[in-house]
Write a protein that holds these residues in place. Structure first.
Motif, mmCIF file in Angstrom:
data_model
loop_
_atom_site.group_PDB
_atom_site.id
_atom_site.type_symbol
_atom_site.label_atom_id
_atom_site.label_comp_id
_atom_site.label_asym_id
_atom_site.label_seq_id
_atom_site.Cartn_x
_atom_site.Cartn_y
_atom_site.Cartn_z
ATOM 1 N N GLY A 85 0.980 -1.190 0.106
ATOM 2 C CA GLY A 85 0.113 0.035 0.004
ATOM 3 C C GLY A 85 0.673 1.480 0.020
ATOM 4 N N GLY A 128 -2.381 11.858 2.535
ATOM 5 C CA GLY A 128 -2.799 10.625 3.697
ATOM 6 C C GLY A 128 -1.763 11.249 4.627
ATOM 7 N N PHE A 137 -1.613 6.026 4.910
ATOM 8 C CA PHE A 137 -2.896 5.893 4.869
ATOM 9 C C PHE A 137 -3.278 6.842 3.628
ATOM 10 N N GLU A 141 -9.348 7.210 2.610
ATOM 11 C CA GLU A 141 -9.476 5.903 3.181
ATOM 12 C C GLU A 141 -10.280 5.931 4.528
ATOM 13 N N THR A 142 -10.914 4.914 5.039
ATOM 14 C CA THR A 142 -11.958 4.882 6.171
ATOM 15 C C THR A 142 -11.682 3.720 7.009
ATOM 16 N N LYS A 167 -6.483 -1.013 11.281
ATOM 17 C CA LYS A 167 -6.212 -1.665 9.947
ATOM 18 C C LYS A 167 -5.766 -3.196 10.167
#
Length: 326
Positions: A85, A128, A137, A141-142, A167
């Motif tokens: 990510g 982020g 992040f 993003e949630t 997460k």
């Protein structure tokens, strides 16, 4: 093992994906889908095998982008690494604005000022934000359908630690996570994090498990309340209470983050429902979230005073000599 994501299989000419089962020719290193290689029965470059020859991707193939965090290969157009990510390309500012923001977020405590995800300058959209381990992040993003920027405003300066754990819970499907603060500090941790309901629950359980110890002290002090009880008779009860106390500490340390996640998410939704405009909502997130050192100190003082009052009221004539040598 090398990552061939983005390269094409010499047999079917289809690009490899991270989930493909890839085999490699031991002579030249050419990669194939396992099914393709088994169907072909040999390497397509077999006639060229020899000293000095090794497989190289065709010039038309886009060289995969190597992730600086985990080393995995990604397609050239990838914005985020498909493995961990991490951002691979600089974001477009217009895409980074969190939906419904209406302005920059100032996270409680402000330690991320000047970092991605801290306070954006006027006219700039917040990106982020990085947690201490370098994970990113992504914008928008949630967690539990709540934007991470909103979580950060509520959680305060420790938001990267908590969001990383939240997460990880989603990724592993496990609700348990280790919190050493909750393990060692007990109810103090819950009051400090404004989880008052759970603070009282764990305080009551801890107090209940202290009853055998209190009875043993009263027996030693010669209190009339424990007349007829002996220290020997209380010993099995003391052993059971000691084991249960350790079990309670373990449970407390494993479920604290999950309880905090649920409590915080419920409180954030209440704030979002009550305050509609961005300014009031952010102020409420900062005020009602974060921590309370006052609540932690108040609990510590009140619990100590309560124990002292009980001991003075119920203690026998030997109580002062036990503790003060009088």
């Amino acid at each position: 093992m090398l990552d061939y994501t983005g390269h094409a299989c010499p047999c079917c000419n289809k690009p490899f994906t991270p989930d493909d089962d890839v085999v490699v020719c031991p002579e030249c290193g050419a990669p194939y889908h396992r099914a393709c290689y088994q169907a072909q029965g040999h390497c397509l470059f077999e006639s060229m095998h020899g000293p000095g020859f090794s497989w190289k991707p065709a010039p038309s193939e886009a060289a995969p982008v190597t992730c600086p965090n985990c080393g995995a290969g990604n397609a050239e157009s990838s914005v985020f690494c498909s493995h961990c990510g991490t951002r691979l390309q600089e974001p477009d500012a217009a895409q980074d604005a969190a939906p419904g923001d209406g302005g920059p977020y100032q996270y409680a405590g402000g330690p991320y000022q000047g970092m991605p995800g801290g306070q954006a300058a006027p006219g700039e959209a917040p990106e982020g934000f990085f947690d201490p381990f370098g994970r990113l992040f992504a914008p928008g993003e949630t967690v539990d359908d709540i934007p991470v920027q909103t979580w950060a405003a509520f959680l305060g300066s420790s938001s990267p630690y908590y969001l990383l754990n939240f997460k990880r819970m989603d990724y592993t499907g496990r609700k348990l996570a280790v919190s050493f603060s909750a393990f060692f500090l007990g109810p103090i941790y819950f009051f400090y994090r404004k989880m008052y309901k759970w603070g009282f629950v764990f305080a009551a359980l801890s107090l209940l498990l202290e009853v055998p110890t209190l009875l043993a002290i009263l027996v030693e002090s010669g209190s009339a309340v424990t007349a007829g009880l002996s220290a020997a008779a209380l010993q099995p009860l003391l052993n059971i209470a000691w084991l249960l106390s350790w079990a309670l500490m373990l449970v407390r340390g494993l479920v604290a983050l999950w309880l905090y996640r649920g409590t915080a998410a419920q409180r954030i939704r209440t704030i979002q429902a009550r305050w509609k405009d961005d300014g009031s909502q952010r102020a409420a997130l900062n005020a009602l979230g974060g921590t309370s050192i006052g609540a932690a100190i108040a609990y510590s003082l009140l619990s100590t005073m309560l124990l002292g009052v009980v001991m003075l009221k119920l203690g026998g004539p030997g109580l002062y000599s036990m503790y003060f040598g009088l």
